[in-house]
Design a protein around this motif. Structure first.
Motif, PDB file in Angstrom:
ATOM      1  N   ALA A   1       3.405   3.257   1.801  1.00  0.00           N
ATOM      2  CA  ALA A   1       2.325   2.268   1.691  1.00  0.00           C
ATOM      3  C   ALA A   1       1.139   2.874   0.973  1.00  0.00           C
ATOM      4  O   ALA A   1       0.871   4.075   1.088  1.00  0.00           O
ATOM      5  N   PHE A   2       0.454   2.017   0.193  1.00  0.00           N
ATOM      6  CA  PHE A   2      -0.780   2.403  -0.495  1.00  0.00           C
ATOM      7  C   PHE A   2      -1.880   1.439  -0.061  1.00  0.00           C
ATOM      8  O   PHE A   2      -1.662   0.226  -0.006  1.00  0.00           O
ATOM      9  N   PHE A   3      -3.040   2.007   0.231  1.00  0.00           N
ATOM     10  CA  PHE A   3      -4.142   1.125   0.649  1.00  0.00           C
ATOM     11  C   PHE A   3      -5.495   1.789   0.445  1.00  0.00           C
ATOM     12  O   PHE A   3      -5.585   3.011   0.336  1.00  0.00           O
ATOM     13  N   PRO A   4      -6.549   0.981   0.412  1.00  0.00           N
ATOM     14  CA  PRO A   4      -7.899   1.529   0.232  1.00  0.00           C
ATOM     15  C   PRO A   4      -8.404   2.158   1.531  1.00  0.00           C
ATOM     16  O   PRO A   4      -7.779   1.985   2.583  1.00  0.00           O
TER      17      PRO A   4
ATOM     18  N   ARG B   1      -5.471  -7.103  -5.689  1.00  0.00           N
ATOM     19  CA  ARG B   1      -5.615  -6.770  -7.110  1.00  0.00           C
ATOM     20  C   ARG B   1      -4.260  -6.742  -7.816  1.00  0.00           C
ATOM     21  O   ARG B   1      -4.115  -7.215  -8.941  1.00  0.00           O
ATOM     22  N   LEU B   2      -3.246  -6.203  -7.111  1.00  0.00           N
ATOM     23  CA  LEU B   2      -1.911  -6.133  -7.711  1.00  0.00           C
ATOM     24  C   LEU B   2      -1.226  -7.503  -7.686  1.00  0.00           C
ATOM     25  O   LEU B   2      -0.297  -7.758  -8.466  1.00  0.00           O
ATOM     26  N   GLY B   3      -1.673  -8.356  -6.786  1.00  0.00           N
ATOM     27  CA  GLY B   3      -1.091  -9.693  -6.704  1.00  0.00           C
ATOM     28  C   GLY B   3       0.226  -9.725  -5.949  1.00  0.00           C
ATOM     29  O   GLY B   3       0.984 -10.691  -6.026  1.00  0.00           O
ATOM     30  N   ARG B   4       0.554  -8.658  -5.230  1.00  0.00           N
ATOM     31  CA  ARG B   4       1.779  -8.664  -4.419  1.00  0.00           C
ATOM     32  C   ARG B   4       1.640  -7.681  -3.271  1.00  0.00           C
ATOM     33  O   ARG B   4       0.827  -6.751  -3.329  1.00  0.00           O
ATOM     34  N   SER B   5       2.418  -7.886  -2.209  1.00  0.00           N
ATOM     35  CA  SER B   5       2.282  -7.049  -1.017  1.00  0.00           C
ATOM     36  C   SER B   5       3.416  -6.039  -0.885  1.00  0.00           C
ATOM     37  O   SER B   5       3.314  -5.111  -0.104  1.00  0.00           O
ATOM     38  N   GLU B   6       4.491  -6.228  -1.647  1.00  0.00           N
ATOM     39  CA  GLU B   6       5.626  -5.305  -1.507  1.00  0.00           C
ATOM     40  C   GLU B   6       6.333  -5.084  -2.850  1.00  0.00           C
ATOM     41  O   GLU B   6       6.311  -5.945  -3.714  1.00  0.00           O
ATOM     42  N   ASP B   7       6.976  -3.944  -2.957  1.00  0.00           N
ATOM     43  CA  ASP B   7       7.882  -3.652  -4.066  1.00  0.00           C
ATOM     44  C   ASP B   7       9.078  -2.902  -3.511  1.00  0.00           C
ATOM     45  O   ASP B   7       8.989  -2.301  -2.432  1.00  0.00           O
TER      46      ASP B   7
ATOM     47  N   THR C   1      16.791   3.880  -1.994  1.00  0.00           N
ATOM     48  CA  THR C   1      15.831   2.787  -2.088  1.00  0.00           C
ATOM     49  C   THR C   1      14.572   3.081  -1.275  1.00  0.00           C
ATOM     50  O   THR C   1      14.663   3.577  -0.159  1.00  0.00           O
ATOM     51  N   ILE C   2      13.442   2.784  -1.873  1.00  0.00           N
ATOM     52  CA  ILE C   2      12.141   2.931  -1.210  1.00  0.00           C
ATOM     53  C   ILE C   2      11.484   1.561  -1.164  1.00  0.00           C
ATOM     54  O   ILE C   2      11.483   0.836  -2.153  1.00  0.00           O
ATOM     55  N   LYS C   3      10.936   1.252  -0.025  1.00  0.00           N
ATOM     56  CA  LYS C   3      10.133   0.036   0.080  1.00  0.00           C
ATOM     57  C   LYS C   3       8.667   0.435  -0.047  1.00  0.00           C
ATOM     58  O   LYS C   3       8.238   1.407   0.578  1.00  0.00           O
ATOM     59  N   ILE C   4       7.926  -0.281  -0.864  1.00  0.00           N
ATOM     60  CA  ILE C   4       6.488  -0.008  -1.007  1.00  0.00           C
ATOM     61  C   ILE C   4       5.704  -1.182  -0.450  1.00  0.00           C
ATOM     62  O   ILE C   4       6.067  -2.344  -0.664  1.00  0.00           O
ATOM     63  N   ARG C   5       4.624  -0.880   0.265  1.00  0.00           N
ATOM     64  CA  ARG C   5       3.731  -1.935   0.768  1.00  0.00           C
ATOM     65  C   ARG C   5       2.308  -1.665   0.288  1.00  0.00           C
ATOM     66  O   ARG C   5       1.884  -0.518   0.160  1.00  0.00           O
ATOM     67  N   TYR C   6       1.601  -2.757  -0.001  1.00  0.00           N
ATOM     68  CA  TYR C   6       0.203  -2.662  -0.438  1.00  0.00           C
ATOM     69  C   TYR C   6      -0.654  -3.488   0.524  1.00  0.00           C
ATOM     70  O   TYR C   6      -0.221  -4.545   0.997  1.00  0.00           O
TER      71      TYR C   6
END
Lengths: 77, 148, 148, 77
Positions: free
Chosen positions: A69-72, A14-20, A2-7
């Motif tokens: 995590a992905f971010f600008p 833009r994605l409308g959510r902070s985690e996946d 399992t991987i946790k993703i954060r934005y």
């Protein structure tokens, strides 16, 4: 595995959510992780990525339980 | 060495004084400070307030990495980095960097290195609330060496 | 813009705070500060105290010239220079330079220009009182760009 | 015509005085002023000179009532 993703910031808005959360059974790169969670969205130009709070290249391979995590581009200071 | 992320307003001169009194016993001949303060205009527009988002945990880790890298390059005695997050009003301090060293060359160079590295690698993002009710993300930081 | 010569000890952070509150109404995004502090050793010897002589009148004139030259070269909003004279003890502040500007590049460059110009042209002279009872004039300042 | 001379720091200590007054009737340079007051002493190497609190070259000409100062390299800051 399992991987946790954060934005963050404009990307989060833009994605409308902070985690996946992504479950996987084979080797995945950071870039692959993005497409698992956002199949319909190309990776943003200039996106920055981290694994467990360290900057990484998009082709680095993730491990079980990693936090990706992905971010600008950052604009602090 | 200390890095701090503040959710409320801080008084930069008081922060430095308190840190110096508590942590530094002497030996420094040179102290340099940089303070970044919120202005009420940007890119030609009036800014009412600002929201500073960050990545808790990664922020502190990256700031510590930056200070560590500065210590590797220059002979410094101590350094303090304080950065504000949350809602910020014009004239509020956003960031404070203080460096104590035996000599001024190292104190200036390390301080400037830290602010430039912070601006390019510490995970903070600014969203401006304009007086026109519009809000916008700041898209990139200016280069501190060439910008006026 | 202000230049001050102090015959007694001064609290640098308080000086900056007071000056900023009284003189500067905002518009600055960047503040830089340099503080030079007396150390208790120099050239391998223990220093007990220091006597700072100056040329009253010329000191202020030269400091004003330096600040004026900085304003010609960089876009700065305000600057404060404070320098101590008379008997100075280890850990006392000797000199304080604060520069307020819209952008950090100018604030850093102007501050460093002012301290380097002060060290080469402002008429101050240091005489060290060593713990061995010997006294000696400091013969020259180090170069702040290359010194560590 | 009268020139006031001031000495500072190690130079003042070495000469044993902080001021001199020189009367003159012809054109004098800063260097000439030194020798009027210190006939037996060569101008120190690295000496700095000012006239009316501005730095000057040693060959600049002084005027009536000028204040000339001689001092070693400065060591403030």
């Amino acid at each position: 595995m399992t991987i946790k993703i954060r934005y963050f910031a404009s990307l989060r808005e833009r994605l409308g959510r902070s985690e996946d959360t992504v479950d996987f059974y084979e080797a995945l790169t950071v870039s692959d992780v993005w497409y698992r969670a956002n199949a319909d969205q190309p990776l943003p130009v200039n996106v920055l990525a981290s694994v467990n709070m360290d900057y990484v290249a998009l082709d680095s391979v993730v491990q079980d339980d990693d936090e990706v995590a992905f971010f600008p581009p950052v604009t602090g200071g | 060495m200390a890095v701090k992320v503040c959710t409320g307003a801080f008084e930069p001169w008081q922060e430095i004084q308190d840190y110096q009194n508590a942590q530094i016993s002497g030996g420094f001949g040179a102290t340099t400070v940089f303070i970044g303060t919120m202005r009420d205009f940007n890119d030609g527009d009036d800014v009412k307030s600002m929201m500073l988002e960050h990545y808790p945990g990664m922020t502190e880790k990256q700031l510590q990495n930056i200070v560590y890298a500065a210590r590797q390059q220059w002979s410094i005695i101590d350094a303090l980095v304080v950065h504000r997050v949350g809602t910020i009003m014009p004239n509020d301090a956003i960031v404070l960097i203080a460096v104590w060293s035996a000599h001024r060359g190292a104190a200036f160079d390390a301080n400037r290195y830290i602010i430039e590295a912070l601006k390019t690698t510490a995970p903070f993002w600014k969203k401006e609330q304009l007086t026109t009710k519009q809000a916008r993300w700041v898209s990139k930081n200016t280069d501190g060496y060439t910008a006026g």
